[in-house]
Scaffold this active site. Structure first.
Site, PDB file in Angstrom:
ATOM      1  N   ARG A 103       0.846  -1.188   0.000  1.00  0.00           N
ATOM      2  CA  ARG A 103       0.000   0.000   0.000  1.00  0.00           C
ATOM      3  C   ARG A 103       0.890   1.250   0.000  1.00  0.00           C
ATOM      4  O   ARG A 103       1.945   1.267   0.635  1.00  0.00           O
ATOM      5  CB  ARG A 103      -0.850  -0.024   1.279  1.00  0.00           C
ATOM      6  CG  ARG A 103      -1.863   1.089   1.416  1.00  0.00           C
ATOM      7  CD  ARG A 103      -2.968   0.967   0.428  1.00  0.00           C
ATOM      8  NE  ARG A 103      -4.132   1.742   0.816  1.00  0.00           N
ATOM      9  CZ  ARG A 103      -5.126   2.002  -0.027  1.00  0.00           C
ATOM     10  NH1 ARG A 103      -5.096   1.582  -1.274  1.00  0.00           N
ATOM     11  NH2 ARG A 103      -6.183   2.689   0.383  1.00  0.00           N
ATOM     12  N   ASN A 116      -6.142   4.125  -7.109  1.00  0.00           N
ATOM     13  CA  ASN A 116      -7.342   4.674  -6.481  1.00  0.00           C
ATOM     14  C   ASN A 116      -8.371   4.983  -7.560  1.00  0.00           C
ATOM     15  O   ASN A 116      -8.885   4.076  -8.171  1.00  0.00           O
ATOM     16  CB  ASN A 116      -7.065   5.867  -5.574  1.00  0.00           C
ATOM     17  CG  ASN A 116      -8.285   6.190  -4.727  1.00  0.00           C
ATOM     18  OD1 ASN A 116      -9.091   5.303  -4.472  1.00  0.00           O
ATOM     19  ND2 ASN A 116      -8.451   7.423  -4.301  1.00  0.00           N
ATOM     20  N   GLY A 154     -13.503  -1.527  -7.066  1.00  0.00           N
ATOM     21  CA  GLY A 154     -14.806  -0.925  -6.775  1.00  0.00           C
ATOM     22  C   GLY A 154     -14.857  -0.090  -5.517  1.00  0.00           C
ATOM     23  O   GLY A 154     -15.945   0.140  -4.976  1.00  0.00           O
ATOM     24  N   THR A 192      -9.874   0.067  -9.559  1.00  0.00           N
ATOM     25  CA  THR A 192      -8.828  -0.778  -9.035  1.00  0.00           C
ATOM     26  C   THR A 192      -8.876  -1.984  -9.946  1.00  0.00           C
ATOM     27  O   THR A 192      -9.723  -2.042 -10.833  1.00  0.00           O
ATOM     28  CB  THR A 192      -9.197  -1.070  -7.558  1.00  0.00           C
ATOM     29  OG1 THR A 192      -9.170   0.157  -6.851  1.00  0.00           O
ATOM     30  CG2 THR A 192      -8.312  -2.085  -6.889  1.00  0.00           C
TER      31      THR A 192
HETATM   32  N1  GLY Z   1      -8.416   2.914  -3.368  1.00  0.00           N
HETATM   33  C1  GLY Z   1      -9.411   1.995  -3.067  1.00  0.00           C
HETATM   34  C2  GLY Z   1      -9.082   1.145  -1.893  1.00  0.00           C
HETATM   35  O1  GLY Z   1      -7.925   0.857  -1.668  1.00  0.00           O
HETATM   36  O2  GLY Z   1      -9.946   0.766  -1.169  1.00  0.00           O
END
Ligand code: GLY
Length: 537
Positions: A64, A361, A433, A341
């Site tokens: 992340r 994102n 989503g 995504t």
């Molecule tokens: N950017 C969408 C998520 O990581 O939930």
């Protein structure tokens, strides 16, 4: 294997045919998606990979993005404490420190069998030689043409030399991206987080007032975390832990629902939908309060995935009436663009399995190509809570647990998940989503376990979504009968919304008596390729 891009799936299946395992294939697909599916495939974003090797070893790689060192809790608020619209989604300040390259290379090193060259080269070839644009991708690029025009490198990357948008059938070559991939092939993580690529990212930040520094890049490392493990009707659920909320919420909701015979209620029945909505309402309320980066905030994971907690949480459930979501937070701002995504599922012939979800994102992230690199930068900072109880682009609210701090990872909903039955992999699944990722993934799993569906039905059937706040149910258009929606109205689910886009894109692979079957979600272009695969388009 199944992914959102036919070409990337060809790369993945060729990797398997050359003797690679599921991790080699997932990594090769990850790099290929950065070339063939630029709205979500990426080098400039982040993702999560859940792995189960055939010997039962499980692992979760967290790559992340992180908040840059210069980030502050109020960085998206004006002098009056109001959130400035667009700052966390459409500016250089929206960009988190990218994690994808470190994550893919780390997974390859730990669980793969192939060399870096073998898994990166296919992506280089596609970037350098180009590929023919499908109608879907050409139209998608055209839809963001005006937004790319604000940034010279983006405009150059995603349009013809004369500035006009690409047409279906045009050959799309990406020389700068090919060169970046070559640096990664040659130097590994240093080819991205140091040297020329890092310098180009930092220069882009300085040009546009962004925060990412050379030190932020050099210090970025993905993290191996213990997967979330739960159970549902005799199946083991292996999914992503925080900083994703996905695995925790998935297990929490399944725990609440396990006491009810959803299969007997029937797929798509008002009764089954009512039960699921009420589980979603409670779990998403917990998300807002309790969930964030576990390296910065004590997320009560054990409590949230405990079966007795779920029973308690569901004590006020009324089988005949909808609960009311409390009134915290501002009204919903529907996403101005599609959440984008992308999810990849791979199972190899030995039963090694990977569920991999990756993202910038929103669609095409910040829309900013770092000049000279050929790749888009994410706008993942919007997944933080910019201000307590103020919704982000997905209408999700959060508080202290997900507040911005330097070096912290923003809370995600990505839910790459593996389902195991009797010690053997049964299903690899997950979805894009935004906030709907978790509920999409759960519905695929329930379709298989509760409703006994094949993977093609489980992925293809219509879906719905509730996230506590805003207090509304989103239904896929034409997916549910008017009678069903009317019954739900009478039970108090009065705020019903038709989805503007299909909910999710749950490319999945499942074990059957005849072998593994893949299914590319029919809502979008994509490809499921391999022995016994279905849904190739
Ligand atoms: N950017 C969408 C998520 O990581 O939930």
């Amino acid at each position: 294997m199944a992914s959102r891009s036919q070409l990337a799936s060809i790369v993945g299946s060729a990797t398997l045919r050359r003797g690679g395992n599921a991790v080699d294939a997932a990594v090769a697909v990850g790099f290929a998606l950065a070339v063939t599916h630029p709205s979500a495939g990426n080098l400039g974003g982040g993702g999560f990979m859940v792995i189960r090797m055939a010997d039962g070893t499980i692992a979760a790689n967290d790559h992340r993005e992180k908040a840059p060192t210069g980030a502050t809790r109020e960085m998206y608020q004006d002098a009056d404490g109001e959130v400035v619209r667009g700052l966390s989604t459409a500016s250089h300040l929206a960009v988190g420190v990218p994690g994808t390259v470190d994550g893919l290379l780390s997974a390859l090193e730990k669980y793969g069998t192939m060399s870096r060259r073998e898994v990166v080269q296919p992506a280089i070839n596609i970037a350098r030689r180009g590929f023919v644009l499908s109608r879907d991708l050409a139209e998608s690029l055209a839809s963001v043409h005006a937004k790319f025009a604000k940034y010279p490198a983006s405009a150059k990357q995603f349009a013809n030399k004369d500035g006009t948008p690409y047409e279906p059938g045009d050959v799309f070559r990406q020389g700068d991206l090919g060169a970046t991939l070559e640096r990664i092939r040659r130097d590994g993580r240093a080819g991205f987080y140091e040297g020329k690529t890092a310098n180009l990212i930092v220069a882009e930040m300085q040009r546009g007032g962004g925060l990412i520094s050379a030190a932020d890049l050099a210090e970025y490392h993905s993290v191996w975390r213990e997967p979330i493990v739960g159970s549902y009707r005799g199946h083991e659920i292996v999914s992503m832990p925080p900083p994703s909320s996905g695995g925790v919420l998935l297990v929490q909701m399944l725990n609440m629902l396990e006491a009810y015979d959803l299969g007997a209620m029937g797929f798509g029945s008002a009764d089954a939908i009512h039960h699921v909505i009420e589980a979603e309402r409670r779990a998403y309320a917990d998300r807002a309060e309790h969930m964030g980066d576990p390296d910065f905030y004590p997320v009560p994971v054990a409590m949230l995935i405990d079966k007795s907690y779920a029973r308690q949480r569901f004590l006020d459930f009324d089988p005949e009436r909808a609960s009311q979501s409390s009134d915290i937070g501002a009204g919903a701002i529907p996403p101005a663009e599609s959440p984008d995504t992308t999810h990849v599922s791979v199972i190899d012939q030995d039963g090694n399995a990977v569920a991999y979800t990756t993202t910038l994102n929103l669609s095409y992230g910040s829309k900013i190509v770092a000049q000279g690199t050929g790749f888009l930068l994410n706008n993942e900072m919007d997944d933080f809570s910019s201000k307590d109880n103020t919704p982000n682009a997905y209408g999700l609210i959060g508080r202290e647990a997900n507040a911005i701090q330097p070096g912290k990872r923003m809370l995600s909903s990505m839910t790459p998940t593996l389902v195991v039955k009797d010690g053997e992999i049964l299903l690899a699944t997950g979805s894009p989503g935004g906030s709907t990722i978790i509920t999409t993934t759960m519905q695929v799993i329930m379709n298989v376990i509760d409703h006994g569906m094949s993977v093609s039905d489980a992925v293809g059937r219509p879906r719905f979504h509730h996230q506590w706040q805003p207090d509304r149910v989103i239904f896929e258009a034409l997916g549910f009968s008017p009678d069903t929606l009317a019954v739900l109205q009478t039970r108090g689910h009065v705020n019903q919304v038709r989805a503007r886009f299909g909910l999710g894109d749950a490319n999945s692979v499942m074990r059957t008596k005849e072998g593994f079957r893949g299914m590319a979600d029919p809502r979008n272009e994509g490809g499921a390729i391999g022995v016994n695969s279905m849904g190739t388009r």
